[in-house]
Design a protein around this motif. Sequence first.
Motif, short mmCIF file in Angstrom:
data_model
loop_
_atom_site.label_atom_id
_atom_site.label_comp_id
_atom_site.label_asym_id
_atom_site.label_seq_id
_atom_site.Cartn_x
_atom_site.Cartn_y
_atom_site.Cartn_z
N GLU A 186 56.07 52.61 -0.10
CA GLU A 186 55.76 51.94 1.29
C GLU A 186 55.03 50.99 1.21
N ILE A 187 53.79 51.17 0.44
CA ILE A 187 52.66 50.11 0.28
C ILE A 187 53.13 48.98 -0.72
N ARG A 188 53.88 49.20 -1.51
CA ARG A 188 54.53 48.42 -2.42
C ARG A 188 55.42 47.40 -1.64
N ASN A 189 56.26 47.90 -0.77
CA ASN A 189 56.94 46.94 0.18
C ASN A 189 56.05 45.82 0.69
N HIS A 190 55.13 46.36 1.53
CA HIS A 190 54.18 45.47 2.13
C HIS A 190 53.52 44.54 1.20
N LEU A 191 52.90 44.97 0.20
CA LEU A 191 52.49 44.19 -0.81
C LEU A 191 53.27 43.09 -1.18
N SER A 192 54.56 43.13 -1.40
CA SER A 192 55.28 42.02 -1.88
C SER A 192 55.45 41.03 -0.85
N SER A 221 60.31 41.14 7.46
CA SER A 221 61.45 41.32 6.63
C SER A 221 61.78 40.21 6.22
N LYS A 222 61.64 39.04 6.76
CA LYS A 222 61.94 37.80 6.34
C LYS A 222 61.69 37.17 4.90
N ALA A 223 60.36 37.90 4.70
CA ALA A 223 59.92 37.59 3.21
C ALA A 223 60.60 38.03 2.12
N TYR A 224 61.69 38.98 2.41
CA TYR A 224 62.68 39.28 1.21
C TYR A 224 63.80 38.67 1.12
N VAL A 225 63.93 37.50 1.81
CA VAL A 225 65.16 36.66 1.75
C VAL A 225 65.05 35.46 0.52
N GLU A 226 63.87 35.25 0.16
CA GLU A 226 63.69 34.23 -1.07
C GLU A 226 64.56 33.20 -1.02
N ASP A 227 65.60 32.96 -1.78
CA ASP A 227 66.22 31.66 -1.85
C ASP A 227 67.90 31.88 -1.34
N LYS A 228 67.95 33.33 -0.57
CA LYS A 228 69.52 33.39 -0.01
C LYS A 228 69.33 32.57 1.27
N ASN A 229 70.80 32.68 1.60
CA ASN A 229 71.19 31.90 2.62
C ASN A 229 71.74 32.98 3.80
N ILE A 230 70.47 33.45 4.40
CA ILE A 230 70.83 34.66 5.40
C ILE A 230 70.69 34.14 7.04
N GLU A 231 71.62 34.33 7.88
CA GLU A 231 71.29 34.02 9.24
C GLU A 231 70.82 35.28 9.81
N PHE A 232 69.76 35.08 10.55
CA PHE A 232 69.21 36.31 11.42
C PHE A 232 69.70 36.25 12.67
N GLU A 233 70.11 37.38 13.33
CA GLU A 233 70.13 37.37 14.84
C GLU A 233 69.36 38.52 15.53
N CYS A 234 68.48 38.27 16.53
CA CYS A 234 67.69 39.52 16.86
C CYS A 234 68.15 39.29 18.28
N PHE A 235 68.28 40.32 19.11
CA PHE A 235 68.43 40.37 20.34
C PHE A 235 68.37 41.63 20.71
N LEU A 294 57.48 50.23 12.00
CA LEU A 294 57.70 48.88 11.45
C LEU A 294 58.29 49.29 10.26
N SER A 295 57.59 50.31 9.30
CA SER A 295 58.29 50.19 8.10
C SER A 295 59.61 50.99 7.84
N CYS A 296 60.11 51.53 8.87
CA CYS A 296 61.27 52.01 8.92
C CYS A 296 62.42 50.84 9.01
N ILE A 297 62.07 49.92 10.01
CA ILE A 297 62.97 48.94 10.36
C ILE A 297 62.87 47.81 9.11
N VAL A 298 61.78 47.68 8.40
CA VAL A 298 61.60 46.87 7.26
C VAL A 298 62.63 47.16 6.29
N ASN A 299 62.56 48.60 6.04
CA ASN A 299 63.27 49.13 5.08
C ASN A 299 64.84 49.03 5.04
#
Length: 224
Positions: A22-28, A96-110, A125-130
């Motif tokens: 869990e810590i490493r996920n957030h360090l990244s 979570s958007k930090a994980y996208v890097e150079d991919k082309n991903i459309e996010f929809e949040c409603f 928060l960690s669950c959703i981020v995972n």
Amino acid sequence: MQNTKNNEIEVKSQQIRFVSHEIRNHLSVCDMYAQIIKRHIENDNYNNPSVLNAIDCIQKSLQIINMNVTDLKSLDLSLPKIINFKNTVQQAVELSKAYVEDKNIEFECFIKNDADICIDENRFLSCIVNIIKNAVESIEIKGKISIIGEVKDNFAILKISNTGKQIPQDRQKRIFECGYTSKQNGSGYGLNICKQYLNSQNSDLELVKSTKSETVFKITIPVK
Ligand SMILES: Nc1ncnc2c1ncn2[C@@H]1O[C@H](COP(=O)(O)OP(=O)(O)O)[C@@H](O)[C@H]1O
Ligand SMILES: [Mg+2]
């Protein structure tokens, strides 16, 4: 006697592995944003040595924390309190958007309608981020991730869907097992940690479906 001792050691070392994960996920997440700031500074020719030094220090500290993570001894830091469903989900999406890097991903949040829930904010928060991190990883180059929330029959329900690789039918039952991974550098802890934690809070995490066109996970939490 020896068996009890071995069990204790096993439980402890599993806790350490979970916390490290869990810590490493957030360090990244932190490292990714530090790199983004650095890139902006370089592009804008903003040559302030103390700011550049500060960012280098942040990145160095992150490396050191990463090294020391294995020294953690306890996992029992959960503090359930009343939090706002919508705000927390939106915050998780930003992280979570930090994980996208150079991919082309459309996010929809409603979030259709809102509620208060009682849960440890950082763990939720960690669950959703995972789950969103898995969604990002399952999209090769281009795709869409939808995060749709609603409150219904006294439950806050969050559906996280993504286009991308299907989970093969015969693997769908195994994805919540501790250590199950289909990734070369995966740990197989993410979904197991999320499900165990949510279950301990009278909540749940399920795979709704995974087809060629979409994979959908659902979190259900009682409202307060
Ligand atoms: N959104 C998803 N799309 C496709 N496969 C997924 C998705 N989420 C989870 N999985 C599958 O479940 C496995 C376990 O996930 P997880 O527990 O997070 O561990 P890890 O990400 O380290 O592999 C993944 O390796 C992958 O095979
Ligand atoms: Mg994962």
